[in-house]
Design a protein around this motif. Sequence first.
Motif, PDB file in Angstrom:
ATOM      1  N   THR A  13       0.804  -1.181   0.016  1.00  0.00           N
ATOM      2  CA  THR A  13      -0.008  -0.105   0.060  1.00  0.00           C
ATOM      3  C   THR A  13       0.992   1.291   0.016  1.00  0.00           C
ATOM      4  OG1 THR A  13      -1.571  -1.309   1.080  1.00  0.00           O
ATOM      5  CG2 THR A  13      -2.025   1.255   0.985  1.00  0.00           C
ATOM      6  N   GLY A  14       1.771   1.351   0.864  1.00  0.00           N
ATOM      7  CA  GLY A  14       2.825   2.516   0.777  1.00  0.00           C
ATOM      8  C   GLY A  14       3.297   2.786  -0.229  1.00  0.00           C
ATOM      9  N   ALA A  15       4.090   1.563  -0.856  1.00  0.00           N
ATOM     10  CA  ALA A  15       4.469   1.866  -2.319  1.00  0.00           C
ATOM     11  C   ALA A  15       3.515   2.336  -3.511  1.00  0.00           C
ATOM     12  CB  ALA A  15       5.419   0.572  -2.801  1.00  0.00           C
ATOM     13  N   SER A  16       2.499   1.682  -3.254  1.00  0.00           N
ATOM     14  CA  SER A  16       1.570   2.325  -4.319  1.00  0.00           C
ATOM     15  C   SER A  16       1.057   3.889  -4.156  1.00  0.00           C
ATOM     16  CB  SER A  16       0.132   1.545  -4.106  1.00  0.00           C
ATOM     17  OG  SER A  16       0.273   0.091  -4.511  1.00  0.00           O
ATOM     18  N   GLY A  23       2.303  10.715  -9.641  1.00  0.00           N
ATOM     19  CA  GLY A  23       1.890  10.907 -10.730  1.00  0.00           C
ATOM     20  C   GLY A  23       1.742   9.595 -11.522  1.00  0.00           C
ATOM     21  N   GLN A  24       1.979   8.577 -11.045  1.00  0.00           N
ATOM     22  CA  GLN A  24       1.984   7.272 -11.535  1.00  0.00           C
ATOM     23  C   GLN A  24       0.769   6.208 -11.109  1.00  0.00           C
ATOM     24  OE1 GLN A  24       6.120   5.850 -11.419  1.00  0.00           O
ATOM     25  NE2 GLN A  24       6.330   6.521 -13.439  1.00  0.00           N
ATOM     26  N   THR A  25       0.511   5.337 -12.027  1.00  0.00           N
ATOM     27  CA  THR A  25      -0.613   4.418 -11.456  1.00  0.00           C
ATOM     28  C   THR A  25      -0.039   3.068 -11.338  1.00  0.00           C
ATOM     29  OG1 THR A  25      -2.459   5.581 -12.358  1.00  0.00           O
ATOM     30  CG2 THR A  25      -2.994   3.467 -12.164  1.00  0.00           C
ATOM     31  N   PRO A  26      -0.349   2.267 -10.455  1.00  0.00           N
ATOM     32  CA  PRO A  26       0.241   0.931 -10.254  1.00  0.00           C
ATOM     33  C   PRO A  26      -0.551  -0.044 -11.028  1.00  0.00           C
ATOM     34  CG  PRO A  26      -0.834   1.518  -8.005  1.00  0.00           C
ATOM     35  CD  PRO A  26      -0.748   2.813  -8.992  1.00  0.00           C
ATOM     36  N   GLY A  27      -0.006  -1.145 -11.631  1.00  0.00           N
ATOM     37  CA  GLY A  27      -0.768  -2.203 -12.537  1.00  0.00           C
ATOM     38  C   GLY A  27      -0.222  -3.417 -12.536  1.00  0.00           C
TER      39      GLY A  27
END
Length: 200
Positions: A13-16, A23-27
């Motif tokens: 969660t922290g990394a996300s 300005g990035q989205t995890p996927g």
Amino acid sequence: MKVVAFPRKEQGTGASRRLRNAGQTPGIIYGGNTPPVTIALDHNALFHALKKEAFHSSILDLEVDGKTEKVLLRDFQTHAFKQLVLHVDFQRVDANQKIHVKVPLHFVNAEVSPAVKLGGAVISHVINELDISCLPADLPEFIEVDLSKVEAGASVHLADLALPKGVTAVSQENLTIATASVPAGQQSADDAAAEGGEAK
């Protein structure tokens, strides 16, 4: 359509949260014979891509570290009230294996149909996308629903659609796609006019 992503090493969660703040989205990319790969995408580019109909129903070229894979957008989560994409899932596509995907329906020629021109009917779209199965190479961006011959009071069913070559509908039912109904007020006015004509 081409999508550029970056490898994502950190999990949790922290990394996300840190990714989103940057300005990035995890996927994630999953499927096929290779293990899932966690990725990050530019949020603004992804946000605008998600507004395009084709992004949801096309085979995408996803580039990570200079390598490109064929993928389908399978899922994405957005924030409840902020314009924020929280996570996105892509599935690898095998050229020789059929895919199951929802494709948008485009309704055309309603204005020239007998239902609208002669009957004063209103055409309602019952469903706006269709579950289909096909090989990746045969995937249509959308399926056209021709309403030019629809009569007032009639419906368009799945069996009436001309599906592109190599494409089959997943549903075994003859789904209702659209209906042409005459509004109650219009019907009453027509009946009154008819009665008035008979009284003369």
